[in-house]
Design a protein around this motif. Sequence first.
Motif, PDB file in Angstrom:
ATOM      1  N   ILE A 219       0.815  -1.223   0.000  1.00  8.95           N
ATOM      2  CA  ILE A 219       0.000   0.000   0.000  1.00  8.95           C
ATOM      3  C   ILE A 219       0.847   1.270   0.000  1.00  8.95           C
ATOM      4  O   ILE A 219       0.545   2.224  -0.734  1.00  8.95           O
ATOM      5  N   PRO A 220       1.904   1.376   0.821  1.00 10.62           N
ATOM      6  CA  PRO A 220       2.686   2.621   0.791  1.00 10.62           C
ATOM      7  C   PRO A 220       3.186   2.988  -0.594  1.00 10.62           C
ATOM      8  O   PRO A 220       3.114   4.153  -0.999  1.00 10.62           O
ATOM      9  N   LEU A 221       3.690   2.007  -1.324  1.00  9.43           N
ATOM     10  CA  LEU A 221       4.207   2.289  -2.665  1.00  9.43           C
ATOM     11  C   LEU A 221       3.084   2.684  -3.615  1.00  9.43           C
ATOM     12  O   LEU A 221       3.227   3.619  -4.419  1.00  9.43           O
ATOM     13  N   VAL A 222       1.945   1.989  -3.524  1.00  8.95           N
ATOM     14  CA  VAL A 222       0.820   2.300  -4.404  1.00  8.95           C
ATOM     15  C   VAL A 222       0.336   3.726  -4.172  1.00  8.95           C
ATOM     16  O   VAL A 222       0.107   4.489  -5.125  1.00  8.95           O
ATOM     17  N   LEU A 223       0.196   4.131  -2.921  1.00  9.27           N
ATOM     18  CA  LEU A 223      -0.276   5.486  -2.630  1.00  9.27           C
ATOM     19  C   LEU A 223       0.769   6.535  -3.006  1.00  9.27           C
ATOM     20  O   LEU A 223       0.414   7.627  -3.456  1.00  9.27           O
ATOM     21  N   ALA A 224       2.041   6.219  -2.817  1.00  7.32           N
ATOM     22  CA  ALA A 224       3.088   7.175  -3.177  1.00  7.32           C
ATOM     23  C   ALA A 224       3.055   7.477  -4.671  1.00  7.32           C
ATOM     24  O   ALA A 224       3.419   8.584  -5.096  1.00  7.32           O
ATOM     25  N   LEU A 225       2.628   6.503  -5.480  1.00 11.19           N
ATOM     26  CA  LEU A 225       2.540   6.706  -6.932  1.00 11.19           C
ATOM     27  C   LEU A 225       1.169   7.224  -7.358  1.00 11.19           C
ATOM     28  O   LEU A 225       1.064   8.160  -8.155  1.00 11.19           O
ATOM     29  N   ALA A 226       0.106   6.608  -6.828  1.00 15.42           N
ATOM     30  CA  ALA A 226      -1.234   6.905  -7.321  1.00 15.42           C
ATOM     31  C   ALA A 226      -1.758   8.251  -6.859  1.00 15.42           C
ATOM     32  O   ALA A 226      -2.442   8.946  -7.620  1.00 15.42           O
ATOM     33  N   ALA A 227      -1.476   8.632  -5.619  1.00 21.34           N
ATOM     34  CA  ALA A 227      -2.038   9.880  -5.098  1.00 21.34           C
ATOM     35  C   ALA A 227      -1.591  11.099  -5.889  1.00 21.34           C
ATOM     36  O   ALA A 227      -2.430  11.906  -6.308  1.00 21.34           O
ATOM     37  N   PRO A 228      -0.309  11.308  -6.131  1.00 20.56           N
ATOM     38  CA  PRO A 228       0.071  12.480  -6.933  1.00 20.56           C
ATOM     39  C   PRO A 228      -0.394  12.400  -8.378  1.00 20.56           C
ATOM     40  O   PRO A 228      -0.773  13.413  -8.965  1.00 20.56           O
ATOM     41  N   LEU A 229      -0.370  11.199  -8.965  1.00 23.89           N
ATOM     42  CA  LEU A 229      -0.838  11.069 -10.345  1.00 23.89           C
ATOM     43  C   LEU A 229      -2.319  11.434 -10.454  1.00 23.89           C
ATOM     44  O   LEU A 229      -2.745  12.060 -11.427  1.00 23.89           O
ATOM     45  N   ALA A 230      -3.118  11.045  -9.442  1.00 21.53           N
ATOM     46  CA  ALA A 230      -4.540  11.394  -9.447  1.00 21.53           C
ATOM     47  C   ALA A 230      -4.748  12.894  -9.327  1.00 21.53           C
ATOM     48  O   ALA A 230      -5.769  13.424  -9.781  1.00 21.53           O
ATOM     49  N   ALA A 231      -3.792  13.588  -8.702  1.00 29.29           N
ATOM     50  CA  ALA A 231      -3.890  15.044  -8.558  1.00 29.29           C
ATOM     51  C   ALA A 231      -3.192  15.788  -9.686  1.00 29.29           C
ATOM     52  O   ALA A 231      -3.080  17.004  -9.653  1.00 29.29           O
ATOM     53  N   GLY A 232      -2.685  15.052 -10.698  1.00 28.65           N
ATOM     54  CA  GLY A 232      -2.038  15.690 -11.825  1.00 28.65           C
ATOM     55  C   GLY A 232      -0.620  16.135 -11.557  1.00 28.65           C
ATOM     56  O   GLY A 232      -0.113  17.051 -12.219  1.00 28.65           O
TER      57      GLY A 232
END
Length: 311
Positions: free
Chosen positions: A118-131
Amino acid sequence: MPTTSLTATAPSRTAGLGWWALWPGLAAMALLGSSVAVIDATRTLPVFALQSARYAVAVAAIVVFARIFRVRLVLPRLRDLGWVLGGAATGLVGFNLATIVGTAHAEPAFLGAAVGCIPLVLALAAPLAAGRRPSPRLVVGAVVVSVGAIAVTGWGRADPLGVLMGLALVAGEAGLTLFGARALPRMGAWSYSAATCAVAAIAFGVLSAFTEHPEPALLASPTALGAIAYLGAIATALAFVLWFTGVGRMGAAAAGLCAGTAAPAAALIAAALGAPLPSPGAWLGMAAIALGLVIGFAPRLSTPRRRTRHR
């Protein structure tokens, strides 16, 4: 209020909060890990009925705690419903269903290792979702934390459906946080937690009524009631409020690093209750998690020193 994700503005706010910003996320993971204290008391209970009762208790507990701490709860508006329903469907209903199915097709260590990512997924997905671009330092820290979490849980075997359920666990956990980050600017941690738990309580109640037909006496024993009360009020209500407080302070990407501490918390609490001590490899994993937190947070949360002028 704007519905911009908190992840878009968190870096600028977090710089002045210091390491104090970490404690809600770390405390939330410790409370989630503490659920091992009552796991034996829930093994014989109907699963859907247990989850429905747990989330119903969580809603009641959040309301009570909000009154005690004088926090104003708000109902979700129409524009919030997508984030609430999405968070409940992925992180509560979907996550638990994936766990139920996954335990029949994968060893617990495999599912635990999946959640450790989960830490790695959120580190990548969260900023990408915010552009935005992912932060290299957060990604490196998340990789180290995830590797450490996997070392703590170990790595088990799984059949193809078990692998799919492991991926579903990762997606569900990440979805809860990402949907929550969009709802937090207006609803706040308390209201979003209460709303998602209410949706999950209803969903599992319907599933239980149609599939389990549970006997009320099964859930009414003192042991069962105590376990449900603890799971609902402590391991869910307080844990969720603390977790989304941390997401609000740091953003989803940074808060995700704290998720890696759930495995050590569960292992240490279990050992305190009489289970075997963690293996040497698990202790090394805990050290790696600490290192990952330092890599991810130390430069980001430190306050710049003022330059002294020499006359």
